[in-house]
Design a protein around this motif. Structure first.
Motif, PDB file in Angstrom:
ATOM      1  N   ASP A 167       2.582  21.723 -12.401  1.00 45.81           N
ATOM      2  CA  ASP A 167       1.229  21.226 -12.674  1.00 45.81           C
ATOM      3  C   ASP A 167       0.706  20.520 -11.414  1.00 45.81           C
ATOM      4  O   ASP A 167       0.851  19.311 -11.253  1.00 45.81           O
ATOM      5  CB  ASP A 167       1.278  20.265 -13.860  1.00 45.81           C
ATOM      6  CG  ASP A 167      -0.072  19.667 -14.207  1.00 45.81           C
ATOM      7  OD1 ASP A 167      -1.086  20.009 -13.559  1.00 45.81           O
ATOM      8  OD2 ASP A 167      -0.110  18.837 -15.134  1.00 45.81           O
ATOM      9  N   VAL A 168       0.114  21.291 -10.504  1.00 51.63           N
ATOM     10  CA  VAL A 168      -0.357  20.751  -9.227  1.00 51.63           C
ATOM     11  C   VAL A 168      -1.375  19.631  -9.447  1.00 51.63           C
ATOM     12  O   VAL A 168      -1.300  18.578  -8.815  1.00 51.63           O
ATOM     13  CB  VAL A 168      -0.948  21.868  -8.346  1.00 51.63           C
ATOM     14  CG1 VAL A 168      -1.523  21.304  -7.054  1.00 51.63           C
ATOM     15  CG2 VAL A 168       0.112  22.928  -8.045  1.00 51.63           C
ATOM     16  N   VAL A 169      -2.308  19.836 -10.349  1.00 53.85           N
ATOM     17  CA  VAL A 169      -3.332  18.827 -10.626  1.00 53.85           C
ATOM     18  C   VAL A 169      -2.693  17.547 -11.156  1.00 53.85           C
ATOM     19  O   VAL A 169      -3.045  16.437 -10.750  1.00 53.85           O
ATOM     20  CB  VAL A 169      -4.382  19.383 -11.613  1.00 53.85           C
ATOM     21  CG1 VAL A 169      -5.357  18.295 -12.053  1.00 53.85           C
ATOM     22  CG2 VAL A 169      -5.131  20.550 -10.986  1.00 53.85           C
ATOM     23  N   GLY A 170      -1.722  17.685 -12.036  1.00 52.23           N
ATOM     24  CA  GLY A 170      -1.026  16.523 -12.587  1.00 52.23           C
ATOM     25  C   GLY A 170      -0.238  15.767 -11.539  1.00 52.23           C
ATOM     26  O   GLY A 170      -0.236  14.530 -11.523  1.00 52.23           O
TER      27      GLY A 170
ATOM     28  N   ARG B 205      -2.004   9.950  -6.642  1.00 52.41           N
ATOM     29  CA  ARG B 205      -3.176   9.076  -6.481  1.00 52.41           C
ATOM     30  C   ARG B 205      -2.969   7.771  -7.257  1.00 52.41           C
ATOM     31  O   ARG B 205      -3.365   6.693  -6.802  1.00 52.41           O
ATOM     32  CB  ARG B 205      -4.445   9.767  -6.959  1.00 52.41           C
ATOM     33  CG  ARG B 205      -5.039  10.738  -5.958  1.00 52.41           C
ATOM     34  CD  ARG B 205      -6.456  11.170  -6.331  1.00 52.41           C
ATOM     35  NE  ARG B 205      -6.582  11.655  -7.704  1.00 52.41           N
ATOM     36  CZ  ARG B 205      -6.382  12.907  -8.096  1.00 52.41           C
ATOM     37  NH1 ARG B 205      -6.060  13.828  -7.208  1.00 52.41           N
ATOM     38  NH2 ARG B 205      -6.507  13.252  -9.362  1.00 52.41           N
ATOM     39  N   ALA B 206      -2.349   7.866  -8.423  1.00 53.88           N
ATOM     40  CA  ALA B 206      -2.084   6.662  -9.221  1.00 53.88           C
ATOM     41  C   ALA B 206      -1.135   5.720  -8.484  1.00 53.88           C
ATOM     42  O   ALA B 206      -1.311   4.498  -8.523  1.00 53.88           O
ATOM     43  CB  ALA B 206      -1.516   7.050 -10.585  1.00 53.88           C
ATOM     44  N   VAL B 207      -0.129   6.268  -7.811  1.00 60.51           N
ATOM     45  CA  VAL B 207       0.792   5.438  -7.025  1.00 60.51           C
ATOM     46  C   VAL B 207       0.010   4.708  -5.932  1.00 60.51           C
ATOM     47  O   VAL B 207       0.176   3.505  -5.734  1.00 60.51           O
ATOM     48  CB  VAL B 207       1.933   6.285  -6.412  1.00 60.51           C
ATOM     49  CG1 VAL B 207       2.711   5.500  -5.361  1.00 60.51           C
ATOM     50  CG2 VAL B 207       2.862   6.791  -7.502  1.00 60.51           C
ATOM     51  N   GLU B 208      -0.853   5.432  -5.222  1.00 58.44           N
ATOM     52  CA  GLU B 208      -1.658   4.801  -4.174  1.00 58.44           C
ATOM     53  C   GLU B 208      -2.529   3.686  -4.756  1.00 58.44           C
ATOM     54  O   GLU B 208      -2.592   2.582  -4.206  1.00 58.44           O
ATOM     55  CB  GLU B 208      -2.542   5.829  -3.481  1.00 58.44           C
ATOM     56  CG  GLU B 208      -1.799   6.783  -2.583  1.00 58.44           C
ATOM     57  CD  GLU B 208      -2.733   7.754  -1.869  1.00 58.44           C
ATOM     58  OE1 GLU B 208      -3.968   7.730  -2.105  1.00 58.44           O
ATOM     59  OE2 GLU B 208      -2.217   8.552  -1.062  1.00 58.44           O
ATOM     60  N   GLY B 209      -3.200   3.976  -5.858  1.00 64.60           N
ATOM     61  CA  GLY B 209      -4.091   2.994  -6.460  1.00 64.60           C
ATOM     62  C   GLY B 209      -3.377   1.764  -6.965  1.00 64.60           C
ATOM     63  O   GLY B 209      -3.796   0.630  -6.698  1.00 64.60           O
ATOM     64  N   LEU B 210      -2.298   1.972  -7.663  1.00 56.65           N
ATOM     65  CA  LEU B 210      -1.545   0.849  -8.216  1.00 56.65           C
ATOM     66  C   LEU B 210      -0.925   0.000  -7.111  1.00 56.65           C
ATOM     67  O   LEU B 210      -0.996  -1.231  -7.146  1.00 56.65           O
ATOM     68  CB  LEU B 210      -0.457   1.352  -9.162  1.00 56.65           C
ATOM     69  CG  LEU B 210       0.319   0.282  -9.900  1.00 56.65           C
ATOM     70  CD1 LEU B 210      -0.600  -0.489 -10.837  1.00 56.65           C
ATOM     71  CD2 LEU B 210       1.445   0.884 -10.685  1.00 56.65           C
ATOM     72  N   CYS B 211      -0.351   0.641  -6.115  1.00 56.10           N
ATOM     73  CA  CYS B 211       0.297  -0.097  -5.035  1.00 56.10           C
ATOM     74  C   CYS B 211      -0.713  -0.933  -4.255  1.00 56.10           C
ATOM     75  O   CYS B 211      -0.462  -2.077  -3.917  1.00 56.10           O
ATOM     76  CB  CYS B 211       1.027   0.871  -4.102  1.00 56.10           C
ATOM     77  SG  CYS B 211       2.208   0.061  -2.999  1.00 56.10           S
ATOM     78  N   GLY B 212      -1.887  -0.369  -4.000  1.00 56.89           N
ATOM     79  CA  GLY B 212      -2.897  -1.061  -3.213  1.00 56.89           C
ATOM     80  C   GLY B 212      -3.629  -2.171  -3.936  1.00 56.89           C
ATOM     81  O   GLY B 212      -4.228  -3.036  -3.315  1.00 56.89           O
TER      82      GLY B 212
ATOM     83  N   ALA C 181       0.856  -1.190   0.000  1.00 57.50           N
ATOM     84  CA  ALA C 181       0.000   0.000   0.000  1.00 57.50           C
ATOM     85  C   ALA C 181       0.888   1.235   0.000  1.00 57.50           C
ATOM     86  O   ALA C 181       2.068   1.175   0.364  1.00 57.50           O
ATOM     87  CB  ALA C 181      -0.927   0.009   1.215  1.00 57.50           C
ATOM     88  N   ALA C 182       0.296   2.333  -0.403  1.00 53.82           N
ATOM     89  CA  ALA C 182       0.988   3.619  -0.403  1.00 53.82           C
ATOM     90  C   ALA C 182       0.050   4.684   0.141  1.00 53.82           C
ATOM     91  O   ALA C 182      -1.165   4.609  -0.052  1.00 53.82           O
ATOM     92  CB  ALA C 182       1.425   3.989  -1.817  1.00 53.82           C
ATOM     93  N   LEU C 183       0.643   5.642   0.829  1.00 52.32           N
ATOM     94  CA  LEU C 183      -0.072   6.833   1.270  1.00 52.32           C
ATOM     95  C   LEU C 183       0.729   8.037   0.798  1.00 52.32           C
ATOM     96  O   LEU C 183       1.963   8.014   0.838  1.00 52.32           O
ATOM     97  CB  LEU C 183      -0.201   6.885   2.792  1.00 52.32           C
ATOM     98  CG  LEU C 183      -1.146   5.885   3.439  1.00 52.32           C
ATOM     99  CD1 LEU C 183      -1.064   5.988   4.960  1.00 52.32           C
ATOM    100  CD2 LEU C 183      -2.580   6.103   2.972  1.00 52.32           C
TER     101      LEU C 183
END
Length: 126
Positions: free
Chosen positions: A56-59, A65-72, A38-40
């Motif tokens: 690019d703050v949004v990017g 978020r992608a790191v969190e999703g992929l890791c989890g 998991a990632a936070l």
């Protein structure tokens, strides 16, 4: 309480890769014995904009978020949803030259990898 070996890597933001300036924005934890990965993350927008006012703050938020999703794993992992936790962690912790990138992998012992993840985020990111 039995403790297990775990691995972790910081998630760093490098707004201008050519300059090499970075700050910690998250942590990933993998514990094979618990089949846990998991990632936070936490983006300090002030730090980001101090290093690159045109960042690019949004990017960057989307990449974290992608790191969190992929890791989890699960639905948030997309095509990697079927991969085991170790494979997802190894892919995410592989060195890369990008705005969001992993730091070196470190090891430790823990009885609770989820609690360790929260502790590391607090100590190393906040």
């Amino acid at each position: 309480m039995q403790r297990h070996v775990f691995e972790y890597a910081l998630v760093r933001v490098v707004p201008r890769v050519e300059r090499g300036e970075m700050f910690n924005a998250g942590v990933m934890v993998y514990c094979r014995a618990k089949s846990f990965a998991a990632a936070l993350t936490h983006l300090d927008e002030g730090k980001l904009l101090a290093l690159d006012p045109r960042a690019d703050v949004v990017g960057v938020r989307a990449a974290l978020r992608a790191v969190e999703g992929l890791c989890g794993g699960g639905d948030a992992a997309g095509q990697a949803a079927g991969d085991d936790p170790g494979r997802r962690f190894r892919w995410l912790s592989a060195p890369r030259s990008a705005v969001v990138q992993p730091g070196p992998v470190h090891t430790g012992l823990t009885a609770d990898p989820r609690a360790e993840l929260a502790r590391l985020l607090d100590v190393l990111v906040h």
